[in-house]
Design a protein around this motif. Structure first.
Motif, PDB file in Angstrom:
ATOM      1  N   LYS A   1       0.740  -1.224   0.101  1.00 24.39           N
ATOM      2  CA  LYS A   1      -0.110  -0.072   0.125  1.00 24.39           C
ATOM      3  C   LYS A   1       0.826   1.196  -0.238  1.00 24.39           C
ATOM      4  N   LEU A   2       2.208   1.173  -0.736  1.00 20.67           N
ATOM      5  CA  LEU A   2       3.061   2.316  -0.848  1.00 20.67           C
ATOM      6  C   LEU A   2       3.474   2.959   0.505  1.00 20.67           C
ATOM      7  N   SER A   3       2.987   2.386   1.645  1.00 18.27           N
ATOM      8  CA  SER A   3       3.335   2.760   2.911  1.00 18.27           C
ATOM      9  C   SER A   3       4.445   2.059   3.842  1.00 18.27           C
ATOM     10  N   LYS A   4       4.361   0.866   3.520  1.00 16.66           N
ATOM     11  CA  LYS A   4       5.380  -0.181   4.047  1.00 16.66           C
ATOM     12  C   LYS A   4       6.114  -0.632   2.934  1.00 16.66           C
ATOM     13  N   VAL A   5       7.699   0.094   2.987  1.00 17.89           N
ATOM     14  CA  VAL A   5       8.404  -0.296   2.117  1.00 17.89           C
ATOM     15  C   VAL A   5       9.694  -1.189   2.686  1.00 17.89           C
ATOM     16  N   GLY A   6       9.995  -1.370   3.888  1.00 11.81           N
ATOM     17  CA  GLY A   6      10.837  -1.863   4.409  1.00 11.81           C
ATOM     18  C   GLY A   6      12.103  -1.137   4.721  1.00 11.81           C
ATOM     19  N   HIS A   7      13.362  -1.394   5.294  1.00 12.19           N
ATOM     20  CA  HIS A   7      14.391  -0.878   5.751  1.00 12.19           C
ATOM     21  C   HIS A   7      15.522  -1.474   5.677  1.00 12.19           C
ATOM     22  N   THR A   8      16.789  -0.900   5.457  1.00 12.74           N
ATOM     23  CA  THR A   8      18.134  -1.556   5.383  1.00 12.74           C
ATOM     24  C   THR A   8      18.947  -0.634   6.081  1.00 12.74           C
ATOM     25  N   PHE A   9      19.834  -1.159   7.031  1.00 12.76           N
ATOM     26  CA  PHE A   9      20.537  -0.528   8.052  1.00 12.76           C
ATOM     27  C   PHE A   9      21.856  -1.247   8.402  1.00 12.76           C
ATOM     28  N   ILE A  10      22.738  -0.559   8.956  1.00  8.52           N
ATOM     29  CA  ILE A  10      24.116  -0.954   9.193  1.00  8.52           C
ATOM     30  C   ILE A  10      24.363  -1.244  10.891  1.00  8.52           C
ATOM     31  N   THR A  11      25.406  -2.070  10.962  1.00  7.85           N
ATOM     32  CA  THR A  11      25.968  -2.105  12.371  1.00  7.85           C
ATOM     33  C   THR A  11      27.376  -2.149  12.223  1.00  7.85           C
ATOM     34  N   LEU A  12      28.108  -1.426  13.033  1.00  9.90           N
ATOM     35  CA  LEU A  12      29.739  -1.280  12.957  1.00  9.90           C
ATOM     36  C   LEU A  12      30.157  -1.666  14.493  1.00  9.90           C
ATOM     37  N   ILE A  13      31.037  -2.367  14.386  1.00 10.89           N
ATOM     38  CA  ILE A  13      31.604  -2.878  15.801  1.00 10.89           C
ATOM     39  C   ILE A  13      33.270  -2.823  15.663  1.00 10.89           C
ATOM     40  N   LYS A  14      33.548  -2.220  16.854  1.00 17.90           N
ATOM     41  CA  LYS A  14      35.157  -2.183  16.971  1.00 17.90           C
ATOM     42  C   LYS A  14      35.444  -2.890  18.530  1.00 17.90           C
ATOM     43  N   TYR A  15      36.235  -3.939  18.221  1.00 16.05           N
ATOM     44  CA  TYR A  15      36.629  -4.785  19.377  1.00 16.05           C
ATOM     45  C   TYR A  15      37.896  -4.045  20.022  1.00 16.05           C
ATOM     46  N   ASN A  16      38.148  -3.991  21.103  1.00 17.52           N
ATOM     47  CA  ASN A  16      39.248  -3.381  21.724  1.00 17.52           C
ATOM     48  C   ASN A  16      40.028  -4.422  22.552  1.00 17.52           C
ATOM     49  N   THR A  17      41.461  -4.075  22.949  1.00 19.10           N
ATOM     50  CA  THR A  17      42.307  -5.057  23.284  1.00 19.10           C
ATOM     51  C   THR A  17      41.923  -5.417  24.663  1.00 19.10           C
ATOM     52  N   ASP A  18      41.393  -4.543  25.230  1.00 15.84           N
ATOM     53  CA  ASP A  18      40.974  -4.809  26.730  1.00 15.84           C
ATOM     54  C   ASP A  18      39.578  -5.491  26.939  1.00 15.84           C
ATOM     55  N   SER A  19      39.093  -5.946  25.801  1.00 14.86           N
ATOM     56  CA  SER A  19      38.018  -6.885  25.878  1.00 14.86           C
ATOM     57  C   SER A  19      36.733  -6.044  25.822  1.00 14.86           C
ATOM     58  N   THR A  20      36.873  -4.664  25.683  1.00 11.61           N
ATOM     59  CA  THR A  20      35.481  -3.977  25.669  1.00 11.61           C
ATOM     60  C   THR A  20      35.346  -3.830  24.014  1.00 11.61           C
ATOM     61  N   SER A  21      33.927  -3.288  23.653  1.00 18.49           N
ATOM     62  CA  SER A  21      33.660  -2.948  22.422  1.00 18.49           C
ATOM     63  C   SER A  21      32.929  -1.717  22.222  1.00 18.49           C
ATOM     64  N   VAL A  22      33.021  -1.383  20.957  1.00 17.66           N
ATOM     65  CA  VAL A  22      31.923  -0.025  20.631  1.00 17.66           C
ATOM     66  C   VAL A  22      30.971  -0.455  19.286  1.00 17.66           C
ATOM     67  N   SER A  23      29.786  -0.307  19.681  1.00 20.20           N
ATOM     68  CA  SER A  23      28.820  -0.723  18.475  1.00 20.20           C
ATOM     69  C   SER A  23      27.836   0.332  18.289  1.00 20.20           C
TER      70      SER A  23
END
Length: 399
Positions: free
Chosen positions: A249-271
């Motif tokens: 019905k021209l209103s629902k068209v879906g979506h595409t998106f991204i996740t980026l992740i950085k893993y650090n040497t101290d076992s933490t991460s940024v996402s």
């Protein structure tokens, strides 16, 4: 006398003929039973069937450390790896406690299955750093002599290698403590999962993504910590799960998106999970009548999806991706040639992921779209441009 002896002999024969089948009913039909100790084989010992005794108390179904059954544990983990939009982390948090994980992962085949299921489960819980950690663990149980490009992309940009030969093998990967060791599931992950499990119980109602500034996407990755690995995931939400139906019905068209992740040497991460959206200037903005409008990024960390493709990438590729994101921040949204799927495919391509047959048409226009892209992922029409394998692919179609 002879008649008496003959009668005694006949009587003995008759009694023996009656006793033999009576004894057979008491004896076990199968004399010995094999004792299974794991999924990889059968124990060499055998135990007489009549040696087993019925327990006085019926055994419960809890997974205790005592008398631990690795196969039952693995089957319980697999039971959580199902399609659907309602996921809960609390049962998973319980499964990760105690020494049962160590026991089930001691065998290579069981370990591969365990981490494969956990990667899917964590992805559906939107816990993407944990999902990719688990996916990474599935790569360490293959043949030691099988060369992989994923490790190339973690440690060195494979697009800069002059020949097609990879520089790392599985054996090298296991010895690479800067990658394999730091991407192991650790106590911090378990505590985070246990503490935040209530936040990941998503109802069927879709959560609206709030706008987010470019700085809030880019700057957190510049945390002053040394990175051990990087990863990218592209997520696709189709208008109709599992179909190339471009719109409803021209209103629902879906979506595409991204996740980026950085893993650090101290076992933490940024996402960060985010997508490219139209900035609605009026009611018909970003429609076939007025396809061009302003653009805005939105925080999609709670957004639903039907298909996800992930990959570990090099630092060089990661920096290129950040550059592409900055370029899109200066662009208008266009329904036909610069929409959310164009954005996602551009970043995925920079990471070396190629999704084929993503184009389709709609009234007064055509272009890349979530319906076509998602269906191509389902049909296996997705390539790792560095290699023919080593892509994390997970589906979560609406049931």
């Amino acid at each position: 006398m002879k008649a008496l002896l003959r009668w005694i002999a006949y009587s003995a024969i008759i009694l023996l003929s009656l006793q033999i089948p009576l004894y057979a009913q008491d004896a076990p039909v199968v004399r010995y039973a094999q004792l299974r100790v794991d999924s990889g084989g059968v124990h060499s010992s055998v135990i007489a069937a009549n040696a087993f005794k019925k327990p006085d108390v019926a055994a419960d179904n809890t997974l205790s450390a005592a008398d631990f059954d690795e196969e039952s544990y693995l089957q319980k983990v697999a039971s959580f790896d199902v399609y659907g939009k309602k996921h809960d982390a609390r049962p998973i948090a319980k499964l990760l406690k105690a020494d049962q994980v160590k026991a089930v992962t001691s065998d290579k085949k069981r370990s591969h299955k365990f981490y494969y299921h956990m990667a899917n489960i964590f992805a559906r819980l939107r816990m993407y750093p944990l999902a990719m950690k688990c996916y990474f663990k599935t790569l360490q149980v293959d043949d030691e002599h099988t060369a992989i490009h994923l490790t190339d992309s973690v440690a060195v940009d494979s697009s800069r290698i002059s020949d097609s030969k990879p520089t790392f093998t599985q054996a090298n990967l296991r010895n690479n403590t800067s990658v394999a060791g730091l991407l192991a599931i650790n106590r911090t992950d378990e505590q985070m999962l246990d503490a935040d499990s209530g936040n990941y119980n998503h109802p069927g109602k879709e959560i609206k993504s709030p706008p987010v500034q470019l700085a809030n996407i880019i700057d957190p990755f510049d945390d002053g910590k040394k990175a051990s690995a990087y990863a990218l995931l592209i997520h696709i939400s189709q208008p109709v799960s599992g179909k190339r139906r471009i719109f409803v019905k021209l209103s629902k068209v879906g979506h595409t998106f991204i996740t980026l992740i950085k893993y650090n040497t101290d076992s933490t991460s940024v996402s960060r999970s985010f997508g490219f959206y139209p900035k609605k200037e009026h009611f018909l903005s970003a429609t076939p009548l007025f396809p061009t409008t302003g653009s805005v990024f939105k925080n999609d960390e709670q957004h639903d999806w039907d298909e996800t493709v992930g990959k570990f990438i090099s630092e060089r590729r990661f920096k290129r991706i950040l550059k592409v994101i900055r370029q899109f921040d200066q662009k208008n949204y266009n329904l036909n040639k610069n929409n959310c799927t164009d954005f996602g495919l551009s970043l995925a391509s920079t990471a070396g992921i190629s999704i084929l047959y993503t184009n389709g048409s709609w009234p007064l226009g055509r272009g890349n779209n979530p319906a076509s892209a998602g269906q191509s992922v389902l049909e296996g029409k997705v390539l790792n441009m560095d290699s023919s394998c080593n892509l994390f692919i997970c589906n979560d179609l609406a049931q």
